[in-house]
Design a protein around this motif. Sequence first.
Motif, mmCIF file in Angstrom:
data_model
loop_
_atom_site.group_PDB
_atom_site.id
_atom_site.type_symbol
_atom_site.label_atom_id
_atom_site.label_comp_id
_atom_site.label_asym_id
_atom_site.label_seq_id
_atom_site.Cartn_x
_atom_site.Cartn_y
_atom_site.Cartn_z
ATOM 1 N N LEU A 330 0.815 -1.226 0.000
ATOM 2 C CA LEU A 330 0.000 0.000 0.000
ATOM 3 C C LEU A 330 0.847 1.274 0.000
ATOM 4 N N ILE A 331 2.158 1.170 0.265
ATOM 5 C CA ILE A 331 3.013 2.369 0.325
ATOM 6 C C ILE A 331 3.050 3.045 -1.039
ATOM 7 N N PRO A 332 2.718 4.334 -1.105
ATOM 8 C CA PRO A 332 2.771 5.038 -2.393
ATOM 9 C C PRO A 332 4.206 5.126 -2.899
ATOM 10 N N MET A 333 4.402 4.909 -4.181
ATOM 11 C CA MET A 333 5.730 5.068 -4.766
ATOM 12 C C MET A 333 6.212 6.502 -4.612
ATOM 13 N N ALA A 334 5.276 7.447 -4.509
ATOM 14 C CA ALA A 334 5.641 8.854 -4.337
ATOM 15 C C ALA A 334 6.499 9.050 -3.089
ATOM 16 N N ALA A 335 6.192 8.298 -2.028
ATOM 17 C CA ALA A 335 6.956 8.427 -0.784
ATOM 18 C C ALA A 335 8.392 7.953 -0.973
ATOM 19 N N LEU A 336 8.564 6.814 -1.634
ATOM 20 C CA LEU A 336 9.906 6.272 -1.833
ATOM 21 C C LEU A 336 10.689 7.096 -2.855
ATOM 22 N N VAL A 337 9.997 7.614 -3.863
ATOM 23 C CA VAL A 337 10.651 8.496 -4.836
ATOM 24 C C VAL A 337 11.155 9.755 -4.141
ATOM 25 N N ALA A 338 10.350 10.291 -3.248
ATOM 26 C CA ALA A 338 10.762 11.493 -2.514
ATOM 27 C C ALA A 338 11.989 11.212 -1.649
ATOM 28 N N VAL A 339 12.019 10.045 -1.033
ATOM 29 C CA VAL A 339 13.193 9.675 -0.224
ATOM 30 C C VAL A 339 14.443 9.633 -1.093
ATOM 31 N N MET A 340 14.344 9.057 -2.276
ATOM 32 C CA MET A 340 15.498 8.953 -3.156
ATOM 33 C C MET A 340 15.914 10.324 -3.682
ATOM 34 N N ILE A 341 14.958 11.204 -3.956
ATOM 35 C CA ILE A 341 15.309 12.568 -4.390
ATOM 36 C C ILE A 341 16.033 13.298 -3.262
ATOM 37 N N PHE A 342 15.563 13.107 -2.046
ATOM 38 C CA PHE A 342 16.236 13.708 -0.892
ATOM 39 C C PHE A 342 17.669 13.188 -0.775
#
Length: 500
Positions: A330-342
């Motif tokens: 259920l974890i949105p890919m948006a959350a993990l993408v944001a972590v990688m951008i950070f």
Amino acid sequence: MAVTTKQAAPTPEQLQSVWGALKSPRRLKTEVLGGLVVGLALIPEAIAFSVIAGVDPRIGLFAAFTMAVTIAFTGGRPAMISAATGAVALVIAPLVRSHGVDYLIACVILAGVLQIILALAGVAKLMRFIPRSVMVGFVNALAILVFIAQLPELIGVPWLVYPLVAAALLIMFVLPRFTQVVPAPLVAIVVLTLVAVLANIAVPTVGDKGALPDSLPTAMVPNVPLTFETLQVIFPFALAMAFVGLLESLMTAKLVDDITDTRSSKTREAWGQGVANIVTGFFGGMGGCAMIGQTMINVKASGARTRISTFCAGVFLLLLVVVLGDVVSLIPMAALVAVMIFVCWATFDWHSIRPRTLKALPKSESFVMVATVVATVATNNLAIGVGTGTVLAMVMFARRVAHFVTVERIEGDGVATYVVNGELFFASSNDLYTQFAYALDPERVVIDMRSSHLWDASTSATLDAITDKYRRHGKDVEIVGLNQASTEMRRRLAGKLGGN
């Protein structure tokens, strides 16, 4: 009156102690939560790399688990994360397409054996020849590649993905200013997941990337013929995988050394990677090496410093996909993408591209840095990028040093004395031949080498050519002042290499 003494803060080396972390609840919490964040971030990465390699997502996920857990014990760089990687996936993809998964597993095991052999042969010592400009280019290229890898998750997606990514980035940039009790990336992942689920927001999730495994990995032996023909098939891929994996791992270890202000055992890391790949192969994984992005999450974003975080990353990954697979999906890919951008933002060396820095640096070093970045990004291959930068740096260094050789001519009492000053090797010795007045000099010539050193056969051949030319002019020439090492080289090579 009781006297209290303030306990000194632990040194960077003490922060790497597993026992010290186990005795400190605060440090242990940092290690465990750091491992949890990395475990979450590894899931979509491992699935994506499995797709690149052309294998089932479970093969990439199992590789991430076994690599992380094994390297936590065998590795030479505490807190560094190893798992399935894109660099390895690109190397092995052609083998999977042509011969299948069993040959891939055999290749992974052989690559591990080769890494152990290379480690024992001292390959880690070659890291000293990688200059700082190449290291900076490597770091910046990795940040760019990690960012580019996130673009497919940002193109052609529902518009709600963008505010979710922005919200996650805001949390990760702002939250650490108020508290560091819980890693900001973990908070961002939890918050965005709750928002997406409770608000019923339709955005891509981890579950959309592929089916998660529902059982633990089991030991296996690849079903391939134990013949020379099999070795011929897998050896080129295994050798490439071994070199790429060691290069990326040792470069990442050096980067973590700089960030944490500590030293690590590169030789142990090299053979530790080999052991991890052998274990991974026998558990049906696709192999891997150190991961710069997840390592930066662990070390920079979460503040982890010990092997506990690496071990926890592997364990949490397995628990999340096997036990809590329905929740993780259920974890949105948006959350993990944001972590990688950070992570990209934190990894990139912004100081290296400031106008003041570029103006202060020698132009050759800036060129090497840019060339390393361009070669790495253009080929999507760290080995090619680092190799290109290192070769360019060596060529430019040789070119600079070559111009430091000077020859001074002194004439008196019927003798012409040439005083040679500088380091003589292939790049500088070629010019040396033209520094003498062969026809104009008197009958006796002395070449004084007290302030110089012979480094290679090219220089000895040049000296042969110089003495031969003087003798053709009917003049007596004598070479004096050679140090012991140069004298020994001259004794072995004089007259045996031909003229210029």
